[in-house]
Design a protein around this motif. Structure first.
Motif, PDB file in Angstrom:
ATOM      1  N   SER A 183       0.865  -1.136   0.017  1.00  0.00           N
ATOM      2  CA  SER A 183      -0.008  -0.003   0.025  1.00  0.00           C
ATOM      3  C   SER A 183       0.763   1.370  -0.164  1.00  0.00           C
ATOM      4  CB  SER A 183      -0.949   0.019   1.365  1.00  0.00           C
ATOM      5  OG  SER A 183      -2.017   0.944   1.035  1.00  0.00           O
ATOM      6  N   VAL A 184       1.811   1.325  -1.007  1.00  0.00           N
ATOM      7  CA  VAL A 184       2.809   2.468  -1.080  1.00  0.00           C
ATOM      8  C   VAL A 184       1.787   3.622  -1.714  1.00  0.00           C
ATOM      9  CG1 VAL A 184       4.909   3.236  -2.335  1.00  0.00           C
ATOM     10  CG2 VAL A 184       4.770   0.878  -1.377  1.00  0.00           C
ATOM     11  N   PRO A 185       1.641   4.798  -0.983  1.00  0.00           N
ATOM     12  CA  PRO A 185       1.031   5.607  -1.362  1.00  0.00           C
ATOM     13  C   PRO A 185       1.306   6.226  -2.797  1.00  0.00           C
ATOM     14  CG  PRO A 185       1.682   6.221   0.750  1.00  0.00           C
ATOM     15  CD  PRO A 185       2.335   5.111   0.354  1.00  0.00           C
ATOM     16  N   SER A 186       2.330   6.399  -3.070  1.00  0.00           N
ATOM     17  CA  SER A 186       2.654   6.964  -4.619  1.00  0.00           C
ATOM     18  C   SER A 186       2.250   6.253  -5.798  1.00  0.00           C
ATOM     19  CB  SER A 186       4.274   7.115  -4.893  1.00  0.00           C
ATOM     20  OG  SER A 186       4.700   6.108  -4.538  1.00  0.00           O
ATOM     21  N   ILE A 187       2.239   4.680  -5.404  1.00  0.00           N
ATOM     22  CA  ILE A 187       1.732   3.782  -6.289  1.00  0.00           C
ATOM     23  C   ILE A 187       0.373   3.564  -6.390  1.00  0.00           C
ATOM     24  CG2 ILE A 187       1.966   1.008  -7.091  1.00  0.00           C
ATOM     25  CD1 ILE A 187       4.707   1.038  -5.659  1.00  0.00           C
ATOM     26  N   ASN A 188      -0.152   3.754  -5.367  1.00  0.00           N
ATOM     27  CA  ASN A 188      -1.744   3.920  -5.205  1.00  0.00           C
ATOM     28  C   ASN A 188      -2.240   5.056  -5.976  1.00  0.00           C
ATOM     29  OD1 ASN A 188      -1.470   1.480  -3.740  1.00  0.00           O
ATOM     30  ND2 ASN A 188      -2.296   2.525  -1.729  1.00  0.00           N
ATOM     31  N   GLU A 189      -1.751   6.080  -5.689  1.00  0.00           N
ATOM     32  CA  GLU A 189      -2.142   7.537  -6.439  1.00  0.00           C
ATOM     33  C   GLU A 189      -2.035   7.281  -7.935  1.00  0.00           C
ATOM     34  OE1 GLU A 189       0.161  10.538  -4.425  1.00  0.00           O
ATOM     35  OE2 GLU A 189      -0.805   9.992  -2.606  1.00  0.00           O
ATOM     36  N   ALA A 190      -0.958   6.462  -8.313  1.00  0.00           N
ATOM     37  CA  ALA A 190      -0.510   6.563  -9.853  1.00  0.00           C
ATOM     38  C   ALA A 190      -1.618   5.612 -10.425  1.00  0.00           C
ATOM     39  CB  ALA A 190       0.652   5.884 -10.059  1.00  0.00           C
ATOM     40  N   PRO A 232      -1.811  -0.120 -19.671  1.00  0.00           N
ATOM     41  CA  PRO A 232      -1.657   1.315 -19.090  1.00  0.00           C
ATOM     42  C   PRO A 232      -1.564   1.403 -17.567  1.00  0.00           C
ATOM     43  CG  PRO A 232      -3.130   1.408 -20.807  1.00  0.00           C
ATOM     44  CD  PRO A 232      -2.912  -0.049 -20.521  1.00  0.00           C
ATOM     45  N   ILE A 233      -2.741   0.736 -16.677  1.00  0.00           N
ATOM     46  CA  ILE A 233      -2.281   0.685 -15.409  1.00  0.00           C
ATOM     47  C   ILE A 233      -1.010   0.244 -14.683  1.00  0.00           C
ATOM     48  CG2 ILE A 233      -3.632  -0.110 -13.265  1.00  0.00           C
ATOM     49  CD1 ILE A 233      -6.255   0.040 -14.845  1.00  0.00           C
ATOM     50  N   ALA A 234      -0.484  -0.972 -15.362  1.00  0.00           N
ATOM     51  CA  ALA A 234       0.750  -1.685 -15.023  1.00  0.00           C
ATOM     52  C   ALA A 234       1.795  -0.670 -15.212  1.00  0.00           C
ATOM     53  CB  ALA A 234       1.088  -2.943 -15.919  1.00  0.00           C
ATOM     54  N   CYS A 235       1.734   0.193 -16.303  1.00  0.00           N
ATOM     55  CA  CYS A 235       2.716   0.892 -16.576  1.00  0.00           C
ATOM     56  C   CYS A 235       2.894   2.079 -15.463  1.00  0.00           C
ATOM     57  CB  CYS A 235       2.733   1.496 -18.211  1.00  0.00           C
ATOM     58  SG  CYS A 235       3.123   0.456 -19.415  1.00  0.00           S
ATOM     59  N   ALA A 236       1.765   2.558 -15.199  1.00  0.00           N
ATOM     60  CA  ALA A 236       1.573   3.579 -14.233  1.00  0.00           C
ATOM     61  C   ALA A 236       2.319   3.037 -12.832  1.00  0.00           C
ATOM     62  CB  ALA A 236       0.140   4.169 -13.894  1.00  0.00           C
ATOM     63  N   ALA A 237       1.894   1.977 -12.644  1.00  0.00           N
ATOM     64  CA  ALA A 237       2.347   1.273 -11.254  1.00  0.00           C
ATOM     65  C   ALA A 237       3.924   1.096 -11.269  1.00  0.00           C
ATOM     66  CB  ALA A 237       1.505  -0.286 -11.032  1.00  0.00           C
ATOM     67  N   GLY A 238       4.270   0.703 -12.415  1.00  0.00           N
ATOM     68  CA  GLY A 238       5.857   0.435 -12.699  1.00  0.00           C
ATOM     69  C   GLY A 238       6.549   1.615 -12.527  1.00  0.00           C
ATOM     70  N   LEU A 239       6.162   2.795 -13.361  1.00  0.00           N
ATOM     71  CA  LEU A 239       6.892   4.092 -13.186  1.00  0.00           C
ATOM     72  C   LEU A 239       7.000   4.588 -11.947  1.00  0.00           C
ATOM     73  CD1 LEU A 239       5.314   5.651 -16.324  1.00  0.00           C
ATOM     74  CD2 LEU A 239       7.849   5.471 -15.607  1.00  0.00           C
ATOM     75  N   ALA A 240       5.944   4.274 -11.044  1.00  0.00           N
ATOM     76  CA  ALA A 240       5.785   5.012  -9.650  1.00  0.00           C
ATOM     77  C   ALA A 240       6.774   4.067  -8.854  1.00  0.00           C
ATOM     78  CB  ALA A 240       4.514   4.924  -9.199  1.00  0.00           C
ATOM     79  N   SER A 241       6.582   2.704  -8.946  1.00  0.00           N
ATOM     80  CA  SER A 241       7.671   1.796  -8.282  1.00  0.00           C
ATOM     81  C   SER A 241       9.042   2.044  -8.405  1.00  0.00           C
ATOM     82  CB  SER A 241       7.179   0.239  -8.760  1.00  0.00           C
ATOM     83  OG  SER A 241       8.303  -0.684  -7.995  1.00  0.00           O
ATOM     84  N   GLN A 255      -4.528   6.508 -13.042  1.00  0.00           N
ATOM     85  CA  GLN A 255      -4.492   5.928 -14.429  1.00  0.00           C
ATOM     86  C   GLN A 255      -5.779   5.534 -14.699  1.00  0.00           C
ATOM     87  OE1 GLN A 255      -1.949   6.155 -16.624  1.00  0.00           O
ATOM     88  NE2 GLN A 255      -3.539   5.558 -18.248  1.00  0.00           N
ATOM     89  N   VAL A 256      -6.395   4.727 -13.902  1.00  0.00           N
ATOM     90  CA  VAL A 256      -7.798   3.885 -14.036  1.00  0.00           C
ATOM     91  C   VAL A 256      -8.742   4.965 -14.602  1.00  0.00           C
ATOM     92  CG1 VAL A 256      -9.612   2.801 -12.785  1.00  0.00           C
ATOM     93  CG2 VAL A 256      -7.410   2.289 -12.423  1.00  0.00           C
ATOM     94  N   LYS A 257      -8.700   6.166 -13.957  1.00  0.00           N
ATOM     95  CA  LYS A 257      -9.677   7.180 -14.320  1.00  0.00           C
ATOM     96  C   LYS A 257      -9.110   8.086 -15.825  1.00  0.00           C
ATOM     97  CE  LYS A 257     -10.351   8.536  -9.448  1.00  0.00           C
ATOM     98  NZ  LYS A 257     -10.289   9.653  -8.408  1.00  0.00           N
ATOM     99  N   THR A 258      -7.877   7.777 -16.176  1.00  0.00           N
ATOM    100  CA  THR A 258      -7.515   8.302 -17.494  1.00  0.00           C
ATOM    101  C   THR A 258      -7.702   7.401 -18.626  1.00  0.00           C
ATOM    102  OG1 THR A 258      -6.199   9.944 -16.150  1.00  0.00           O
ATOM    103  CG2 THR A 258      -5.705   9.590 -18.225  1.00  0.00           C
ATOM    104  N   LEU A 259      -6.983   6.353 -18.511  1.00  0.00           N
ATOM    105  CA  LEU A 259      -6.844   5.422 -19.718  1.00  0.00           C
ATOM    106  C   LEU A 259      -6.912   3.937 -18.958  1.00  0.00           C
ATOM    107  CD1 LEU A 259      -6.746   5.025 -22.751  1.00  0.00           C
ATOM    108  CD2 LEU A 259      -4.354   4.979 -22.322  1.00  0.00           C
ATOM    109  N   ASP A 260      -7.752   3.321 -19.020  1.00  0.00           N
ATOM    110  CA  ASP A 260      -7.985   2.263 -18.236  1.00  0.00           C
ATOM    111  C   ASP A 260      -7.309   0.882 -19.086  1.00  0.00           C
ATOM    112  OD1 ASP A 260     -10.068   2.115 -20.106  1.00  0.00           O
ATOM    113  OD2 ASP A 260     -11.670   1.270 -18.951  1.00  0.00           O
ATOM    114  N   TYR A 261      -7.394   1.129 -20.438  1.00  0.00           N
ATOM    115  CA  TYR A 261      -6.952   0.047 -21.248  1.00  0.00           C
ATOM    116  C   TYR A 261      -6.510   0.537 -22.640  1.00  0.00           C
ATOM    117  CZ  TYR A 261      -5.887  -3.981 -24.250  1.00  0.00           C
ATOM    118  OH  TYR A 261      -5.373  -4.760 -25.111  1.00  0.00           O
ATOM    119  N   SER A 262      -5.683   0.208 -23.139  1.00  0.00           N
ATOM    120  CA  SER A 262      -5.276   0.693 -24.652  1.00  0.00           C
ATOM    121  C   SER A 262      -4.754  -0.612 -25.452  1.00  0.00           C
ATOM    122  CB  SER A 262      -4.049   1.698 -24.508  1.00  0.00           C
ATOM    123  OG  SER A 262      -3.625   2.136 -25.836  1.00  0.00           O
ATOM    124  N   PRO A 263      -5.456  -0.482 -26.618  1.00  0.00           N
ATOM    125  CA  PRO A 263      -4.747  -1.822 -27.356  1.00  0.00           C
ATOM    126  C   PRO A 263      -3.373  -1.861 -27.383  1.00  0.00           C
ATOM    127  CG  PRO A 263      -5.839  -0.106 -29.002  1.00  0.00           C
ATOM    128  CD  PRO A 263      -5.863   0.418 -27.354  1.00  0.00           C
TER     129      PRO A 263
END
Length: 445
Positions: A65-72, A328-337, A76-84
């Motif tokens: 439950s790392v705050p920066s990862i949770n926030e990212a 996209p969501i995994a990428c957001a989590a990866g960048l924050a991690s 991202q879920v609200k912005t782009l949940d999936y991209s082909p």
């Protein structure tokens, strides 16, 4: 004590889930259910705090439950949940790919995204075969793994893997051969890398002689074998594998699903052991375990070979990928991690704290005669437990269950107990974990 009466799950719900790598019958008779996690602790169904002695499944070095990862992730879920994943892209995948290369050896700078470590290995093996076909050496299709190696749960992964229990049930896999493992008699209770054992790399020469280099695409090994119980390479062993692969025109793949991004007190196992492979496979710590993601990272020459022979620029250079590649969501989590790892200097912290961890773990040697070996490197340690009743897996299971009752989660596998604390673990927490493990070991004796 059975927890089944306390859970809100029905027996039908328990029965419906065929659990991965689990003793389903035993678990469903007495479920061990986790309801939340924060920092270095889980909370179980009884409200007890459970210290996470394996960082999830080698996944959560930053804790939970790392705050920066949770926030990212939430943003991202609200912005782009999936991209082909095919023929279209999104910015974060390119940002994350470049971020990953900052952790890699300089020569490895082309990142192919997958959904897991198993998919990363499958990708590496497929592209290794395809690479040689592009080079006009289409007979190079076989692989060499290693005894006690673990490379995921796919058909290709169990084929090159070398843990018998993960292979025997499934029959024939890909054609592959196996080097011996590096647990040499006389190296028991070594702290870090053993001086003996480098000679086992020479078995690669024997395998190449037997099967001919013209038929072998790649050698795949973990720099440190995690799932087999933290088997640390002997001094000079990986360097010798690199030399032999170079001499015989064979690719060298490091499976760094466990060792990547700080666990070894280095950015990668390649850096820790000073050997550069041709391909590195990744997963787990890349997103801190928050969202499934993996990657295979290649030397530019491999990438360039496909680009140069790709035909018209609108054609696929490699017909391979996954629906969830570069999600996209995994990428957001990866960048924050990875940002957290860099900003908190956690690679350096693990390196600095590793000697303290080593001393803590090796104190167990005198605790119980049922310990037949202790191994360690970075923030990882493995204990081999002597069998009882001709059942090598029995005592490790009982030890792990005792640890759970005491408020500690550790991994048991085959005849081993495995430990991998979060990167921010303090000495007092190390002492507490090891003292509890000592008590659990004495109970078995």
């Amino acid at each position: 004590m059975s927890h089944i009466a306390k859970t809100r799950l029905t027996q039908a719900q328990l029965d419906a889930h065929w659990m991965a790598y689990s003793g389903n019958r035993q678990f469903k008779a007495d479920p061990r259910l986790i309801v939340s996690a924060e920092g270095k602790y889980y909370t179980d169904l009884d409200g007890r705090k459970i210290f996470d002695g394996l960082s999830g499944l080698w996944t959560c070095g930053l804790g939970h439950s790392v705050p920066s990862i949770n926030e990212a992730v939430a943003k991202q879920v609200k912005t782009l949940d999936y991209s082909p994943a095919f023929q279209y892209g999104h910015e974060k995948s390119f940002e994350l790919a470049e971020k990953i290369t900052q952790f890699m050896p300089a020569e490895l700078n082309r990142v192919f995204f997958t959904g897991s470590g198993s998919e990363s290995v499958d990708t590496a093996l497929k592209i290794a075969r395809a690479y040689w076909r592009k080079k006009g050496k289409g007979t190079k299709v076989k692989f060499i793994g290693r005894a006690k190696g673990y490379h995921g749960a796919s058909v290709s992964g169990f084929s090159v893997g070398g843990i018998p229990a993960n292979r025997t049930l499934y029959g024939q896999g890909l054609e592959s051969y196996h080097l011996p493992h590096t647990q040499v008699p006389g190296t028991e209770f070594t702290k870090g890398m053993a001086e003996q054992g480098k000679e086992r790399a020479e078995d690669l020469v024997n395998l190449i002689t037997m099967h001919d280099a013209s038929n072998i695409a790649a050698v795949i090994v973990e720099p440190m074998s995690g799932s087999a119980g933290v088997i640390v390479p002997p001094q000079g062993y990986l360097q010798r594998l690199r030399e032999i692969c170079d001499q015989h025109d064979i690719l060298l793949i490091f499976d760094e699903v466990i060792t990547g991004f700080g666990r070894m007190g280095a950015k990668t196992g390649a850096e820790a052991f000073d050997v550069t492979p041709d391909v590195i496979t990744l997963a787990k710590q890349v997103t801190n375990g928050v969202i499934p993601m993996g990657a295979a990272v290649f030397k530019q020459e491999i990438y360039d070979t496909f680009m140069e022979q790709g035909g018209p620029d609108y054609m696929l250079e490699v017909p391979h990928g996954y629906t969830y590649s570069a999600h996209p969501i995994a990428c957001a989590a990866g960048l924050a991690s990875l940002e957290e790892i860099q900003q908190q200097n956690l690679v350096e912290r693990v390196k600095e704290m590793s000697p303290i961890w080593q001393d803590c773990v090796h104190q167990l040697r005198s605790v119980s005669p049922i310990i037949s070996d202790i191994r360690n490197y970075g923030f990882a340690a493995g204990l081999t437990i002597a069998p009882v009743d001709n059942e090598p897996a029995k005592r490790p299971f009982q030890i792990a269950m005792s640890m759970w009752d005491k408020g500690y989660y550790v991994r048991y596998g085959a005849d081993t107990i495995q430990l991998a604390p979060p990167f921010t673990t303090e000495k007092s927490e190390m002492d507490s974990l090891i003292n509890a493990l000592g008590d659990a070991l004495q109970e078995q004796h």
